[in-house]
Design an enzyme around this catalytic site. Structure first.
Site, mmCIF file in Angstrom:
data_model
loop_
_atom_site.group_PDB
_atom_site.id
_atom_site.type_symbol
_atom_site.label_atom_id
_atom_site.label_comp_id
_atom_site.label_asym_id
_atom_site.label_seq_id
_atom_site.Cartn_x
_atom_site.Cartn_y
_atom_site.Cartn_z
ATOM 1 N N LYS A 164 2.482 -0.348 16.511
ATOM 2 C CA LYS A 164 4.247 -0.108 15.866
ATOM 3 C C LYS A 164 4.537 1.412 14.896
ATOM 4 O O LYS A 164 4.639 1.987 14.153
ATOM 5 C CB LYS A 164 3.787 -1.042 14.694
ATOM 6 N N GLN A 165 2.525 1.802 14.870
ATOM 7 C CA GLN A 165 2.717 2.536 13.585
ATOM 8 C C GLN A 165 1.510 3.381 13.523
ATOM 9 O O GLN A 165 0.504 3.175 14.189
ATOM 10 C CB GLN A 165 2.691 2.487 12.058
ATOM 11 N N TRP B 9 0.710 -1.023 0.194
ATOM 12 C CA TRP B 9 0.372 -0.024 0.174
ATOM 13 C C TRP B 9 0.741 1.338 0.386
ATOM 14 O O TRP B 9 0.620 2.387 -0.535
ATOM 15 C CB TRP B 9 -1.265 -0.053 0.536
ATOM 16 N N ASP B 10 2.140 1.174 0.518
ATOM 17 C CA ASP B 10 3.316 2.283 0.571
ATOM 18 C C ASP B 10 2.906 2.732 -1.041
ATOM 19 O O ASP B 10 2.774 3.835 -0.702
ATOM 20 C CB ASP B 10 4.481 1.792 0.191
ATOM 21 N N GLU C 168 0.641 -3.206 12.809
ATOM 22 C CA GLU C 168 1.080 -4.157 11.958
ATOM 23 C C GLU C 168 1.194 -4.846 13.732
ATOM 24 O O GLU C 168 1.492 -6.263 13.386
ATOM 25 C CB GLU C 168 1.635 -5.203 11.777
HETATM 26 C C1 BGC Z 1 4.661 -1.603 7.409
HETATM 27 C C2 BGC Z 1 3.620 -1.808 7.083
HETATM 28 C C3 BGC Z 1 4.475 -1.606 4.916
HETATM 29 C C4 BGC Z 1 5.856 -2.942 4.640
HETATM 30 C C5 BGC Z 1 6.361 -2.297 3.658
HETATM 31 C C6 BGC Z 1 6.101 -2.984 7.320
HETATM 32 O O1 BGC Z 1 6.737 -2.813 8.328
HETATM 33 O O2 BGC Z 1 4.062 -2.274 8.088
HETATM 34 O O3 BGC Z 1 2.831 -0.244 6.637
HETATM 35 O O4 BGC Z 1 4.030 -1.785 4.262
HETATM 36 O O5 BGC Z 1 6.005 -2.534 6.137
HETATM 37 O O6 BGC Z 1 6.886 -1.075 4.013
#
Ligand code: BGC
Length: 739
Positions: free
Chosen positions: A573-574, A333-334, A473
């Protein structure tokens, strides 16, 4: 280590070899070349990648971006001693990635056995011809005449951390000059052809050899004191995937043959001219007390340019671009949420190509949905060339128990479906591209909506979306993640709107869609004003996260707690709810946004690089400039900071995208809503000026901000209404508004 429009490494450091190989990577969206040193070091990862060239090492593995044969390595022997910075003495050392021209240059004054040598390495990947790269090595003996031996060629011993993806089909030397290797990927059957040739002046003894997947040329030369010896090498790459190319072998050969007439400097000049155009069209200029802010912004734009396959809509952007093998080159999704906006608001046709990549894989997304018992399109959490799910089934192994941790994202991180729909709508909002929207856009919207209708479950008269993973996550398998539910709602709502606009009569979808919109549970702030991240999050225990926040990005918490334990605490995490607040600035009143930003940030470790800059944007919009600037600066340090291993396996593509987002949507606070573009700047106290180009609905603008003024210049396209601090202005040439 960073100055102006350059990224500078001023000492040789074995620990950060791989980090700098990623940071200083060169490329053009078609190919990417890591800036590994010309000479070998144990543990140094070389890397040359072409967008779209993936392969599976075995049937049970996922596809990975293939590390192609190397053409950047040079083995240099002087008077029989191998050049290595681990031998002899380094008198001076600098390496620069010159962002203005896309060249990497390393200058070393090296001494061995009492004799000094000046060695200069230069390298670039052409922006003028996507298939071309070139290098130049200049060696000057400062104390005496010396005997030089240089070995370089096409080295197909490269692997993806031990996995060999290529069959060597053919190696040849033509006219005692051009080396060529032709390879085929073992499973995906792409043919890749590399050709390379060296040029030099003076009397030399040249030999060729082919052994153990290495096609090499060896050049011997006696150098005279103070007379530089220059060797130049050009390389060309073509593949059977290239559009309009029938014979990669012939094309690579021809390009090298033609290129030999131009020297390194001419080729560099042509490429640098393209970079100059890029900077002229896209640069965000910042006048800040901290010069680093400008460097970090330039660095972000440079990488966004070299990571994006703007030449071909069959490919998208990997999580590490084309700079390394992290996440195996997969697309997340980035792309839609963090990277595409930069293109959409500067060069919309590139954003369209990224969406087309998804459109071309609707079929695979429908198959994934069906396989999982859903309707519509369930896009893979990670994808590559085929458009199938590429998320590895298992993550790292626990070596004490031998148990591998399952990766749940492919089966539950479903917000990607709505993220893609969001990007489709955002694309239309900014381009009004009816042709795209009627066909590709509407198909994407309808199929993603169908997925949500089948994904929701009815409970007590309401619809819930259960057992998902939101952007955070560290919180898995939860019900009614606020981000996911609001995004799904937006997805369906927009679909019905566009179906209405284009007279689409699919009665069943309209009826079910309306029912979904009426009855989908959308979490609202509790009495303390906090929007629950999901049904259970706010009931979970809290712990002090200070220790882990200090080591953010390292996932240190997983050393102290199991994933299950982390899941049962209020730990993010984010950005998750904060992500929602970023994408929908008007969804909640300002005081609720501020409360939630504060509450959730306290519980967020920022172990993902996708987090910091999003917090910067929301904090800026809340007027908390001190926090916003701090988050921004920390985001800039994700790749450019002191951690020697932060970017070993590639740069953080989404994080770099979000540095631009933070500048434009955070500090400039540009919002495209309803039918107006609003600009309500919130510049950090250290910034006295910011200016940037911005494309909006056919108009190209240059926006200039100072603490007391907003100036908007129409560069091309129709006049446009802009709202600045609540007042509307028509920009048909230039306006200046005092704040
Ligand atoms: C993040 C995801 C991201 C992926 C790739 C993961 O560590 O939690 O949101 O899409 O890394 O960058």
């Amino acid at each position: 280590m960073k100055k102006g429009r350059k990224i500078v490494e001023d000492k040789f450091d074995l620990h950060s070899l791989n980090k700098f190989a990623s940071l200083m990577a060169m490329g053009n969206g078609y190919l990417g070349l890591r800036a590994a040193h010309e000479e070998d070091y144990a543990g140094q990862t070389r890397g040359l990648y072409i967008a779209g060239i993936y392969n599976k090492a075995t049937v049970n593995e996922t596809s990975e971006l293939v590390n192609l044969p190397d053409i950047s390595g040079f083995k240099i022997e002087i008077n029989g001693d191998t050049f290595s910075l681990l031998n002899g003495k380094i008198h001076s050392y600098t390496r620069e990635l010159i962002l203005a021209t896309g060249e990497v240059k390393r200058e070393i004054l090296w001494e061995i056995k009492g004799l000094r040598f000046q060695i200069v390495f230069q390298r670039f990947v052409s922006k003028e011809n996507l298939h071309l790269l070139a290098s130049k090595v200049t060696i000057t003996s400062l104390d005496n005449d010396a005997v030089l031996k240089i070995v370089t060629g096409i080295d197909a011993q490269q692997t993806n951390f031990g996995k060999q993806h290529l069959i060597e089909e053919k190696v040849r030397i033509y006219n005692e000059k051009i080396m060529q290797g032709v390879y085929q990927t073992t499973e995906s059957s792409h043919r890749i052809s590399l050709a390379a040739a060296c040029t030099f002046q003076g009397e030399t003894d040249v030999n060729f050899s082919a052994k153990n997947r290495q096609l090499l040329t060896s050049i011997k030369h006696e150098i005279k004191k103070n007379q530089p010896f220059i060797i130049e090498k050009a390389g060309a790459l073509f593949t059977s995937l290239d559009q309009g190319v029938n014979d990669p072998e012939k094309d690579a050969f021809q390009l090298i043959e033609e290129t030999l007439l131009d020297g390194y400097d001419t080729l560099l000049e042509k490429s640098a001219f393209k970079w100059q155009e890029f900077w002229h069209k896209k640069r965000v200029s910042i006048v800040s007390e901290n010069e680093f802010d400008q460097t970090a912004m330039d660095f972000a734009l440079y990488h966004m340019e070299i990571m994006t396959p703007a030449h071909d809509q069959r490919f998208s952007v990997g999580a590490k671009g084309l700079t390394g093998e992290g996440y195996k080159g997969h697309v997340f999704w980035d792309t839609e949420i963090f990277i595409a906006p930069f293109h959409l608001f500067t060069e919309p046709k590139t954003a369209k190509k990224l969406l087309t990549y998804r459109y071309l894989h609707l079929q695979q997304a429908k198959e994934k949905a069906q396989l999982n018992g859903y309707e519509g399109a369930l896009f893979p959490w990670e994808s590559a060339f085929s458009g199938e799910e590429e998320t590895p089934e298992f993550a790292a192994i626990n070596i004490r128990t031998g148990i591998r941790q399952k990766v749940a994202s492919a089966i539950a991180e479903h917000h990607i479906v709505a993220d893609i729909a969001f990007a489709v709508v955002q694309y239309f909002e900014n381009t009004k591209d009816e042709d795209f929207m009627k066909k590709e856009g509407l198909s994407l919207l309808k199929e993603t909506s169908r997925f949500w209708l089948s994904r929701a479950v009815e409970e007590d008269g309401q619809f819930s979306i259960k057992d998902v993973i939101g952007p955070d996550e560290y919180t898995e398998h939860i019900d009614n993640n606020a981000y996911t539910n609001y995004m799904a709602y937006f997805n369906v709502k927009q679909t019905l709107f566009f179906m209405g606009k284009y007279g689409d009569q699919d009665g069943e979808l309209i009826e079910r869609g309306n029912d979904f919109l009426n009855r989908l549970y959308l979490p609202v702030p509790n009495k303390e004003g906090i929007i629950p991240q999901d049904d259970t999050f706010l009931n979970k225990p809290e712990i002090d996260l200070a220790k882990y926040k200090e080591k953010q990005g390292s996932q240190a918490i997983l050393l102290d707690y199991s994933r299950q334990e982390v899941n049962e605490m209020q730990i993010l995490k984010q950005a998750d709810t904060v992500m929602l607040l970023y994408l929908f600035p008007d969804l909640f009143p300002a005081d609720i946004v501020a409360k939630n930003l504060h509450y959730y940030e306290k519980h967020t470790i920022h172990d993902s690089s996708l987090s910091k800059a999003i917090h910067a944007i929301v904090a800026a919009r809340c007027g908390d400039m001190e926090a916003a600037y701090r988050f921004f600066q920390e985001a800039c340090l994700i790749d450019l900071g002191p951690n020697p291993h932060s970017s070993d396996e590639g740069i953080h593509a989404a994080s770099l995208g979000s540095v631009w987002l933070a500048g434009v949507f955070g500090f400039a606070n540009v919002i495209l809503k309803n039918n107006t573009l609003s600009i309500n700047p919130k510049l950090p106290a250290d910034w006295s000026k910011m200016s940037f180009p911005f494309y909006c609905r056919g108009s190209r603008l240059e926006i200039l901000l100072t603490p007391n003024q907003v100036a908007v210049t129409l560069i091309s396209g129709p006049a446009l209404t802009v709202e600045i601090n609540g007042n509307e202005y028509l920009v048909n040439e230039e306006i200046e508004v005092n704040l």
